[in-house]
Design an enzyme around this catalytic site. Structure first.
Site, PDB file in Angstrom:
ATOM      1  N   ASN A   9       0.878  -1.176   0.000  1.00  0.00           N
ATOM      2  CA  ASN A   9       0.000   0.000   0.000  1.00  0.00           C
ATOM      3  C   ASN A   9       0.913   1.222   0.000  1.00  0.00           C
ATOM      4  OD1 ASN A   9      -1.776   2.069   0.502  1.00  0.00           O
ATOM      5  ND2 ASN A   9      -2.237   1.449   2.624  1.00  0.00           N
ATOM      6  N   LYS A  11       0.201   4.263  -0.289  1.00  0.00           N
ATOM      7  CA  LYS A  11      -0.379   5.492   0.287  1.00  0.00           C
ATOM      8  C   LYS A  11      -0.067   6.679  -0.632  1.00  0.00           C
ATOM      9  CE  LYS A  11      -0.077   3.295   4.736  1.00  0.00           C
ATOM     10  NZ  LYS A  11      -0.024   3.413   6.181  1.00  0.00           N
ATOM     11  N   HIS A  94      -9.573   1.453   4.689  1.00  0.00           N
ATOM     12  CA  HIS A  94      -8.298   1.567   5.413  1.00  0.00           C
ATOM     13  C   HIS A  94      -8.495   2.543   6.577  1.00  0.00           C
ATOM     14  CE1 HIS A  94      -4.187   2.662   6.376  1.00  0.00           C
ATOM     15  NE2 HIS A  94      -3.824   1.542   5.787  1.00  0.00           N
ATOM     16  N   GLU A  96      -6.803   4.882   7.709  1.00  0.00           N
ATOM     17  CA  GLU A  96      -6.529   6.299   7.392  1.00  0.00           C
ATOM     18  C   GLU A  96      -7.720   6.919   6.681  1.00  0.00           C
ATOM     19  OE1 GLU A  96      -2.757   5.617   5.457  1.00  0.00           O
ATOM     20  OE2 GLU A  96      -1.901   5.073   7.403  1.00  0.00           O
ATOM     21  N   GLU A 166      -5.625  -4.829  10.515  1.00  0.00           N
ATOM     22  CA  GLU A 166      -4.576  -3.839  10.739  1.00  0.00           C
ATOM     23  C   GLU A 166      -4.871  -3.060  12.019  1.00  0.00           C
ATOM     24  OE1 GLU A 166      -2.421  -2.719   6.834  1.00  0.00           O
ATOM     25  OE2 GLU A 166      -4.096  -1.358   7.124  1.00  0.00           O
ATOM     26  N   GLY A 172       2.423   2.185  10.776  1.00  0.00           N
ATOM     27  CA  GLY A 172       3.416   3.245  10.636  1.00  0.00           C
ATOM     28  C   GLY A 172       4.132   3.595  11.925  1.00  0.00           C
ATOM     29  N   SER A 212       3.192  -2.200  10.318  1.00  0.00           N
ATOM     30  CA  SER A 212       4.642  -2.265  10.514  1.00  0.00           C
ATOM     31  C   SER A 212       5.242  -3.623  10.142  1.00  0.00           C
ATOM     32  CB  SER A 212       5.012  -1.878  11.957  1.00  0.00           C
ATOM     33  OG  SER A 212       4.663  -0.520  12.200  1.00  0.00           O
TER      34      SER A 212
HETATM   35  P1  PGA Z   1       2.740   0.237   7.677  1.00  0.00           P
HETATM   36  O1  PGA Z   1       1.304   0.484   7.003  1.00  0.00           O
HETATM   37  O2  PGA Z   1       3.271  -1.032   7.108  1.00  0.00           O
HETATM   38  O3  PGA Z   1       3.556   1.437   7.284  1.00  0.00           O
HETATM   39  O4  PGA Z   1       2.521   0.152   9.145  1.00  0.00           O
HETATM   40  C1  PGA Z   1       0.405  -0.565   6.800  1.00  0.00           C
HETATM   41  C2  PGA Z   1      -0.872  -0.055   6.190  1.00  0.00           C
HETATM   42  O5  PGA Z   1      -1.322   1.041   6.562  1.00  0.00           O
HETATM   43  O6  PGA Z   1      -1.475  -0.704   5.326  1.00  0.00           O
END
Ligand code: PGA
Length: 248
Positions: A9, A11, A94, A96, A166, A172, A212
Site C-alpha cells: 500500500n 499510500k 483503510h 486512514e 490492521e 506506521g 509495521s
Molecule cells: P505500515 O502500514 O506497514 O507502514 O505500518 C500498513 C498499512 O497502513 O497498510
C-alpha cells in the site's frame, strides 16, 4: 488451501516517474515469487503502472473507489475508471480513510457491494485503536466492523473478499502486533465471519495482517496458521524491503 498474498500500500507516495522507476526495479526481483503480489498505487500512477506491470506477475490495486457508478462527485474515482486501467484489487476502509476522510461502516459496505458488482477483489481493512484495545473493546469493534461491512453480501460474493487485520496502533509506528496476537485476532475474525456465513467460507477466506510489517517480521507472521499474507505500507516503497517481504 488458501493462497498467500503480499500487498503493498503505497499510500500518498510516488509520482508517475517514480512509479515507473520503482516498478522496473521491483519486477525482476519478485518474478519467481511464490505468493500473489499486489501493489496499490496512487490514482495518478495507475495507468502507467498498468502498462509497466503488463506481462509481470504483479497485480494492480487501487487504494479507494467511490460506490456510485458516475455523477457529480468531485474528486472521486468510479469503478469503471479503475477497470479501464486494469485494477484487480481495491483497498476498502483503510483506517486512514476512516480516521481522516470520514469513511464509515456504511460507505465501506457500499464500496464492497460496488467492488463485487464490478469484479474487483475488495480488501476490507479492519482494526482497533490503542484506546479500544486497552479498554478491552477490540472484539466488539472488530465484530461490528465486519458485520456492517458484509451487510447484504451473499455468501457467494463474501467468499471473494479479502480481510486485512490492521491494528491502528501498529500502522506506521514500528510497533507490530506479535505474530501470536495477530494470529489469535485473525482466528477471532474467522469466527465472526463463520457466524455470519459458515465455517467453510470463513476457513477459505484470505486474511492478511498489516501494521509495521518488515523483512524481519514477515517469516514468523507467515508461519502462523491463520495469517495468509501481509498488507505492507512503509516497507512497500523501499524496493529491497518489499522484495525481501515478498520472497520471505
Ligand atoms: P505500515 O502500514 O506497514 O507502514 O505500518 C500498513 C498499512 O497502513 O497498510
Amino acid at each position: 488451501m488458501r493462497k498467500n498474498v503480499i500487498m503493498g500500500n503505497w499510500k500518498m507516495h510516488f509520482t508517475v516517474e517514480e512509479t515507473d522507476k520503482f516498478l522496473n526495479k521491483l519486477i525482476p526481483k519478485v518474478k519467481d515469487a511464490k505468493t500473489e503480489v499486489v501493489v496499490c498505487v496512487p490514482f495518478t500512477s495507475l495507468a502507467l503502472a498498468s502498462n509497466t506491470l503488463s506481462g509481470s506477475n504483479i497485480k494492480l490495486g487501487a487504494q479507494n473507489v467511490h460506490f456510485e457508478e458516475q455523477g457529480a462527485f468531485t474528486g472521486e474515482i468510479s469503478p469503471n475508471m479503475l477497470k479501464s486501467v486494469g485494477v484487480s484489487h481495491v483497498l476498502i476502509g483503510h483506517s486512514e480513510r476512516r480516521i481522516y476522510f470520514g469513511e464509515s461502516d456504511e460507505t465501506v459496505n457500499k464500496k464492497i457491494h460496488t467492488c463485487l458488482k464490478h469484479g474487483f477483489v475488495p480488501v476490507l481493512c479492519v482494526g482497533e485503536s490503542l484506546k479500544e484495545k486497552e479498554d478491552g473493546d477490540m472484539e466488539n469493534i472488530l465484530t461490528n466492523q465486519i458485520k456492517n461491512a458484509f451487510l447484504n453480501i451473499s455468501s457467494e460474493d463474501a467468499s471473494k473478499v479479502v480481510i486485512a487485520y490492521e491494528p491502528i496502533w501498529a500502522i506506521g509506528t514500528g510497533k507490530t502486533a506479535t505474530s501470536i496476537d495477530a494470529d489469535n485476532t485473525i482466528s477471532f475474525i474467522r469466527k465472526v465471519v463463520s457466524s455470519i456465513y459458515n465455517k467453510e467460507i470463513s476457513e477459505n477466506m484470505i486474511m492478511l495482517y498489516g501494521g509495521s510489517v518488515k523483512p524481519n517480521t514477515i517469516k514468523e507472521q507467515m508461519s502462523m496458521e491463520n495469517i495468509d499474507g501481509a498488507l505492507v505500507g512503509g516497507a512497500s516503497i523501499v524496493v529491497e524491503d518489499f522484495e525481501r517481504i515478498v520472497n520471505f
